[in-house]
Design a protein around this motif. Sequence first.
Motif, PDB file in Angstrom:
ATOM      1  N   ALA A   1       0.834  -1.210   0.000  1.00  0.00           N
ATOM      2  CA  ALA A   1       0.000   0.000   0.000  1.00  0.00           C
ATOM      3  C   ALA A   1       0.866   1.257   0.000  1.00  0.00           C
ATOM      4  CB  ALA A   1      -0.918  -0.021   1.211  1.00  0.00           C
ATOM      5  N   VAL A   2       2.007   1.212   0.713  1.00  0.00           N
ATOM      6  CA  VAL A   2       2.907   2.374   0.739  1.00  0.00           C
ATOM      7  C   VAL A   2       3.410   2.673  -0.673  1.00  0.00           C
ATOM      8  CG1 VAL A   2       5.166   3.227   1.525  1.00  0.00           C
ATOM      9  CG2 VAL A   2       3.609   2.136   3.151  1.00  0.00           C
ATOM     10  N   GLY A   3       3.787   1.597  -1.382  1.00  0.00           N
ATOM     11  CA  GLY A   3       4.277   1.788  -2.759  1.00  0.00           C
ATOM     12  C   GLY A   3       3.205   2.402  -3.649  1.00  0.00           C
ATOM     13  N   THR A   4       1.964   2.032  -3.442  1.00  0.00           N
ATOM     14  CA  THR A   4       0.870   2.571  -4.255  1.00  0.00           C
ATOM     15  C   THR A   4       0.585   4.025  -3.893  1.00  0.00           C
ATOM     16  OG1 THR A   4      -0.075   0.351  -4.254  1.00  0.00           O
ATOM     17  CG2 THR A   4      -1.532   2.140  -4.952  1.00  0.00           C
ATOM     18  N   LEU A   5       0.624   4.334  -2.608  1.00  0.00           N
ATOM     19  CA  LEU A   5       0.333   5.704  -2.149  1.00  0.00           C
ATOM     20  C   LEU A   5       1.354   6.699  -2.675  1.00  0.00           C
ATOM     21  CD1 LEU A   5      -1.623   7.332  -0.196  1.00  0.00           C
ATOM     22  CD2 LEU A   5       0.201   7.093   1.500  1.00  0.00           C
ATOM     23  N   ALA A   6       2.560   6.234  -2.971  1.00  0.00           N
ATOM     24  CA  ALA A   6       3.675   7.141  -3.315  1.00  0.00           C
ATOM     25  C   ALA A   6       3.433   7.893  -4.627  1.00  0.00           C
ATOM     26  CB  ALA A   6       4.975   6.342  -3.405  1.00  0.00           C
ATOM     27  N   GLY A   7       2.587   7.366  -5.494  1.00  0.00           N
ATOM     28  CA  GLY A   7       2.416   7.983  -6.810  1.00  0.00           C
ATOM     29  C   GLY A   7       1.796   9.379  -6.764  1.00  0.00           C
ATOM     30  N   PRO A   8       2.205  10.290  -7.688  1.00  0.00           N
ATOM     31  CA  PRO A   8       1.720  11.679  -7.671  1.00  0.00           C
ATOM     32  C   PRO A   8       0.218  11.799  -7.946  1.00  0.00           C
ATOM     33  CG  PRO A   8       3.025  11.279  -9.635  1.00  0.00           C
ATOM     34  CD  PRO A   8       3.198  10.075  -8.752  1.00  0.00           C
ATOM     35  N   LEU A   9      -0.408  10.795  -8.503  1.00  0.00           N
ATOM     36  CA  LEU A   9      -1.857  10.902  -8.727  1.00  0.00           C
ATOM     37  C   LEU A   9      -2.627  10.524  -7.463  1.00  0.00           C
ATOM     38  CD1 LEU A   9      -2.525   9.559 -12.341  1.00  0.00           C
ATOM     39  CD2 LEU A   9      -1.950  11.865 -11.561  1.00  0.00           C
ATOM     40  N   HIS A  10      -1.942   9.998  -6.477  1.00  0.00           N
ATOM     41  CA  HIS A  10      -2.582   9.555  -5.225  1.00  0.00           C
ATOM     42  C   HIS A  10      -1.954  10.317  -4.054  1.00  0.00           C
ATOM     43  CE1 HIS A  10      -4.680   7.090  -2.411  1.00  0.00           C
ATOM     44  NE2 HIS A  10      -4.006   5.966  -2.493  1.00  0.00           N
ATOM     45  N   GLY A  11      -1.250   9.661  -3.176  1.00  0.00           N
ATOM     46  CA  GLY A  11      -0.736  10.353  -1.998  1.00  0.00           C
ATOM     47  C   GLY A  11       0.394  11.319  -2.290  1.00  0.00           C
ATOM     48  N   GLY A  12       1.063  11.123  -3.417  1.00  0.00           N
ATOM     49  CA  GLY A  12       2.214  11.981  -3.717  1.00  0.00           C
ATOM     50  C   GLY A  12       1.830  13.378  -4.143  1.00  0.00           C
ATOM     51  N   ALA A  13       0.538  13.648  -4.311  1.00  0.00           N
ATOM     52  CA  ALA A  13       0.108  14.964  -4.816  1.00  0.00           C
ATOM     53  C   ALA A  13       0.407  16.075  -3.819  1.00  0.00           C
ATOM     54  CB  ALA A  13      -1.376  14.931  -5.146  1.00  0.00           C
ATOM     55  N   ASN A  14       0.388  15.763  -2.509  1.00  0.00           N
ATOM     56  CA  ASN A  14       0.566  16.839  -1.518  1.00  0.00           C
ATOM     57  C   ASN A  14       1.949  17.488  -1.654  1.00  0.00           C
ATOM     58  OD1 ASN A  14       2.057  14.746  -0.360  1.00  0.00           O
ATOM     59  ND2 ASN A  14       0.645  14.442   1.351  1.00  0.00           N
ATOM     60  N   GLU A  15       2.937  16.665  -1.942  1.00  0.00           N
ATOM     61  CA  GLU A  15       4.303  17.214  -2.132  1.00  0.00           C
ATOM     62  C   GLU A  15       4.362  18.011  -3.439  1.00  0.00           C
ATOM     63  OE1 GLU A  15       7.295  14.121  -1.898  1.00  0.00           O
ATOM     64  OE2 GLU A  15       8.875  15.468  -2.620  1.00  0.00           O
ATOM     65  N   GLU A  16       3.682  17.499  -4.464  1.00  0.00           N
ATOM     66  CA  GLU A  16       3.668  18.194  -5.765  1.00  0.00           C
ATOM     67  C   GLU A  16       2.987  19.561  -5.667  1.00  0.00           C
ATOM     68  OE1 GLU A  16       5.393  14.999  -8.007  1.00  0.00           O
ATOM     69  OE2 GLU A  16       4.438  16.701  -8.994  1.00  0.00           O
ATOM     70  N   VAL A  17       1.979  19.678  -4.788  1.00  0.00           N
ATOM     71  CA  VAL A  17       1.240  20.946  -4.655  1.00  0.00           C
ATOM     72  C   VAL A  17       2.188  22.041  -4.177  1.00  0.00           C
ATOM     73  CG1 VAL A  17      -0.518  22.174  -3.286  1.00  0.00           C
ATOM     74  CG2 VAL A  17      -1.052  19.955  -4.319  1.00  0.00           C
TER      75      VAL A  17
END
Length: 379
Positions: free
Chosen positions: A214-230
Amino acid sequence: MTTVCEYKPGLEGIPVAQSSISYVDGQKGILEYRGIRIEELAAKSTFLETAYLLIWGELPTKEELNKFENDIRYHRRIKYRIRDMMKCFPETGHPMDALQASAAALGLFYSKRALDNPDYIREAVVRLLAKIPTMVAAFKLMRKGNDPVQPNDELDYAANFLYMLNERKPDPLAAKVFDICLTLHAEHTMNASTFSAMVTASTLTDPYAVVASAVGTLAGPLHGGANEEVIDMLEEIGSVEKVRPYLDDCLQYKKKIMGFGHRVYKVKDPRATILQNLAEQMFDKFGHDKYYDIALEMERIVEEKLAHKGIYANVDFYSGLVYRKLGIPSDLFTPIFAIARVAGWLAHWKEQLGENRIFRPTQIYTGFHDEPYIPIAER
Ligand code: SDX
């Protein structure tokens, strides 16, 4: 003979499980955990009480909550061999990759799979909720010469994380705001990382492998990784005046605007509203953040241009501004999302135990049949 359903890209609208853990009404902007509105839990509960509610299905008594909190406090430390492993990770590595590796490594120490034993289940829940924050804060081990502080048993869950990260006791408001952020990120029906956790769990592997998936899946920018991208996006824009040209460029080249849009919400994500209020509380106490003005202008213009498509701010749009004010580096924003979502992943893992039905969907084959094998000399 299994009936084949119509193919839906990204499984959009396809139910893959029955669950009573959380509920989302994307048209009305409603999120409930075990039937309780997220606004109630954010205002009145704590993250560990909410985690207990999600995983065991009811609010704990005072004694149950005290025992849960104390058991988690007792298990916060991680094995020295996992700390030593983290010291071997490259300095430039991303903390989400470090977290995925360390979460999987827990399985090396606790991997027995007594999935029909309630004590084993509770032990795995306590260990993962207790150790994931310590592993996230220990990312500094990857930076040479750092030996991060150990957990402080005098502090509660949220305050202890901020203490391990910043190596000083946090302001009470900062700790409370961070605890609410964890509650807001704990669970969200069948999101990608929860689905990933369930697919992994359906093979009856151990909960540490489930969380690592689940951690590996969350890391993607379309999912959990968006907060860092913002935050990267707000810093790139740099001023309120440059918001509109930036958005015009995104729309012209069909670039996704980070922190906006959602597969389910077609109105503003209720979590974004609460996070915006938390950001304002932090700014009132600790000083304004110019990127908030840029964010407000961005939200205004995106609504002007994309509301007709049901595209509004989601949970990732304001969370980074809160985390910055808490002194959290942007490459830890998604690991923090993971700290919270471990509660939801484990709730679905536990709810699914006993189903004993492996996730194995089908496909629509679009290739050839009866093709000849052509010897390499003739290719
Ligand atoms: C999370 O599922 C969950 O519950 C996730 C989450 C949770 O708690 O677990 O809520 C957490 O992941 C929140 C989302 C964080 N991701 C982002 O902010 C990244 C930016 N958002 C987009 O990538 C997108 O909105 C998704 C991935 C979140 C949802 O995508 P969908 O449902 O697959 O929608 P889509 O990509 O098919 O887009 C539909 C239309 C398209 O336009 P058309 O081709 O029809 O003209 O909407 C447009 C898209 O171009 N669109 C966007 C957009 N999101 C959708 N256009 C610009 N910017 C965006 N952000």
